[in-house]
Design a protein around this motif. Structure first.
Motif, PDB file in Angstrom:
ATOM      1  N   ALA A 109       4.072   5.680   3.354  1.00  0.00           N
ATOM      2  CA  ALA A 109       3.373   6.963   3.372  1.00  0.00           C
ATOM      3  C   ALA A 109       4.292   8.007   2.755  1.00  0.00           C
ATOM      4  N   LEU A 110       3.840   8.593   1.649  1.00  0.00           N
ATOM      5  CA  LEU A 110       4.620   9.592   0.922  1.00  0.00           C
ATOM      6  C   LEU A 110       3.944  10.960   1.025  1.00  0.00           C
ATOM      7  N   PRO A 111       4.714  12.023   0.870  1.00  0.00           N
ATOM      8  CA  PRO A 111       4.098  13.350   0.831  1.00  0.00           C
ATOM      9  C   PRO A 111       3.104  13.467  -0.322  1.00  0.00           C
ATOM     10  N   GLY A 112       2.298  14.510  -0.269  1.00  0.00           N
ATOM     11  CA  GLY A 112       1.234  14.687  -1.244  1.00  0.00           C
ATOM     12  C   GLY A 112       1.623  15.357  -2.541  1.00  0.00           C
ATOM     13  N   SER A 113       2.855  15.755  -2.701  1.00  0.00           N
ATOM     14  CA  SER A 113       3.236  16.412  -3.952  1.00  0.00           C
ATOM     15  C   SER A 113       3.611  15.379  -5.010  1.00  0.00           C
ATOM     16  N   PRO A 114       3.250  15.644  -6.271  1.00  0.00           N
ATOM     17  CA  PRO A 114       3.632  14.713  -7.340  1.00  0.00           C
ATOM     18  C   PRO A 114       5.148  14.515  -7.409  1.00  0.00           C
ATOM     19  N   GLY A 115       5.909  15.581  -7.188  1.00  0.00           N
ATOM     20  CA  GLY A 115       7.362  15.471  -7.228  1.00  0.00           C
ATOM     21  C   GLY A 115       7.895  14.513  -6.177  1.00  0.00           C
ATOM     22  N   ALA A 116       7.362  14.595  -4.978  1.00  0.00           N
ATOM     23  CA  ALA A 116       7.804  13.700  -3.906  1.00  0.00           C
ATOM     24  C   ALA A 116       7.434  12.253  -4.218  1.00  0.00           C
ATOM     25  N   ARG A 169      -3.964  18.849  10.351  1.00  0.00           N
ATOM     26  CA  ARG A 169      -4.737  17.839   9.625  1.00  0.00           C
ATOM     27  C   ARG A 169      -3.863  16.721   9.073  1.00  0.00           C
ATOM     28  N   ASP A 170      -2.558  16.845   9.162  1.00  0.00           N
ATOM     29  CA  ASP A 170      -1.645  15.825   8.645  1.00  0.00           C
ATOM     30  C   ASP A 170      -1.517  14.681   9.651  1.00  0.00           C
ATOM     31  N   VAL A 171      -2.311  13.626   9.441  1.00  0.00           N
ATOM     32  CA  VAL A 171      -2.354  12.510  10.399  1.00  0.00           C
ATOM     33  C   VAL A 171      -2.056  11.159   9.745  1.00  0.00           C
ATOM     34  N   THR A 172      -1.584  11.183   8.510  1.00  0.00           N
ATOM     35  CA  THR A 172      -1.317   9.922   7.811  1.00  0.00           C
ATOM     36  C   THR A 172      -0.227   9.107   8.495  1.00  0.00           C
ATOM     37  N   VAL A 173       0.832   9.760   8.925  1.00  0.00           N
ATOM     38  CA  VAL A 173       1.939   9.048   9.576  1.00  0.00           C
ATOM     39  C   VAL A 173       1.444   8.377  10.856  1.00  0.00           C
ATOM     40  N   GLU A 174       0.656   9.085  11.630  1.00  0.00           N
ATOM     41  CA  GLU A 174       0.118   8.504  12.864  1.00  0.00           C
ATOM     42  C   GLU A 174      -0.786   7.306  12.560  1.00  0.00           C
ATOM     43  N   VAL A 221       0.864  -1.177   0.000  1.00  0.00           N
ATOM     44  CA  VAL A 221       0.000   0.000   0.000  1.00  0.00           C
ATOM     45  C   VAL A 221       0.901   1.227   0.000  1.00  0.00           C
ATOM     46  N   ILE A 222       0.644   2.122  -0.935  1.00  0.00           N
ATOM     47  CA  ILE A 222       1.366   3.394  -0.974  1.00  0.00           C
ATOM     48  C   ILE A 222       0.334   4.500  -0.790  1.00  0.00           C
ATOM     49  N   SER A 223       0.503   5.277   0.276  1.00  0.00           N
ATOM     50  CA  SER A 223      -0.377   6.427   0.460  1.00  0.00           C
ATOM     51  C   SER A 223       0.389   7.689   0.105  1.00  0.00           C
ATOM     52  N   THR A 224      -0.354   8.702  -0.295  1.00  0.00           N
ATOM     53  CA  THR A 224       0.226  10.002  -0.612  1.00  0.00           C
ATOM     54  C   THR A 224      -0.614  11.080   0.057  1.00  0.00           C
ATOM     55  N   GLY A 225       0.055  11.985   0.737  1.00  0.00           N
ATOM     56  CA  GLY A 225      -0.630  13.078   1.418  1.00  0.00           C
ATOM     57  C   GLY A 225      -0.698  12.872   2.912  1.00  0.00           C
ATOM     58  N   GLY A 226      -0.777  13.985   3.626  1.00  0.00           N
ATOM     59  CA  GLY A 226      -0.962  13.941   5.073  1.00  0.00           C
ATOM     60  C   GLY A 226       0.283  13.628   5.874  1.00  0.00           C
ATOM     61  N   THR A 227       1.467  13.824   5.271  1.00  0.00           N
ATOM     62  CA  THR A 227       2.706  13.511   5.993  1.00  0.00           C
ATOM     63  C   THR A 227       3.417  14.756   6.520  1.00  0.00           C
TER      64      THR A 227
END
Length: 180
Positions: free
Chosen positions: A137-144, A86-91, A75-81
């Motif tokens: 868990a990856l950042p939400g930017s396309p570049g990242a 509101r950034d709670v993806t890592v948690e 699973v690869i998530s993007t955003g919320g890191t």
């Protein structure tokens, strides 16, 4: 140094992509699009794709659902890191992990430093394992997302990558759950 062993067969894995956002829809999910394009270009299978709001319990529930699904290997998530409230993806990821892959965040930071300098310190990219499934868990930017895939995941999710890779140990990720 790392390399691809062309004598070994390519082993495709099944990858689910989860975009975490309060404002994006599939039509404007450029980070999810970048990941899907790379997953498919590498020869892997897209198992699922979903967008979910920045809600810790909902994110963790989706991760657990996909970890329990035998059709999902990664699973690869993007955003919320990031660092905002509101950034709670890592948690949410850490709520699910059985083991964290600490070096993933470190290597991602090294890759990011080459592109964005000290701004890389604001990313909290993370990786882990739960129920025999890899979670990133990856950042939400396309570049990242492109950087994480192109510099790390494309190699670690390729069975032919030497000296080692995530795919070759996949069958043993849940060995502690099996009867002896």
């Amino acid at each position: 140094m790392s390399k691809i062993d062309e004598d070994k067969p390519f082993v495709p894995v099944r990858i689910a992509v989860l975009t975490v956002s309060d404002s994006r829809a599939l039509a404007d999910d450029s980070s999810g699009d970048a990941l899907v394009a790379r997953i498919e270009a590498a020869g892997h299978a897209l198992a699922y794709r979903k967008i979910i709001r920045d809600e810790r319990d909902a994110i963790a529930a989706q991760l657990r659902e996909w970890c329990a699904d035998p059709e999902v290997d990664v699973v690869i998530s993007t955003g919320g890191t990031g660092l905002t409230g509101r950034d709670v993806t890592v948690e949410a990821h850490r709520d699910v992990y059985e083991k964290e892959i600490e070096a993933f965040g470190t290597v991602f930071t090294i890759v990011s430093m080459k592109k964005i300098g000290t701004s890389a310190v604001q990313s909290r990219a993370t990786g882990g394992v739960a129920q025999g499934t890899y979670l990133f868990a990856l950042p939400g930017s396309p570049g990242a997302c492109k950087d994480a895939w192109d510099e790390i995941l494309v190699f670690q999710l390729d069975y032919r990558h030497r000296p080692c890779n995530f795919v070759e140990i996949m069958p043993r990720l849940d060995e502690h759950l099996r009867r002896k």
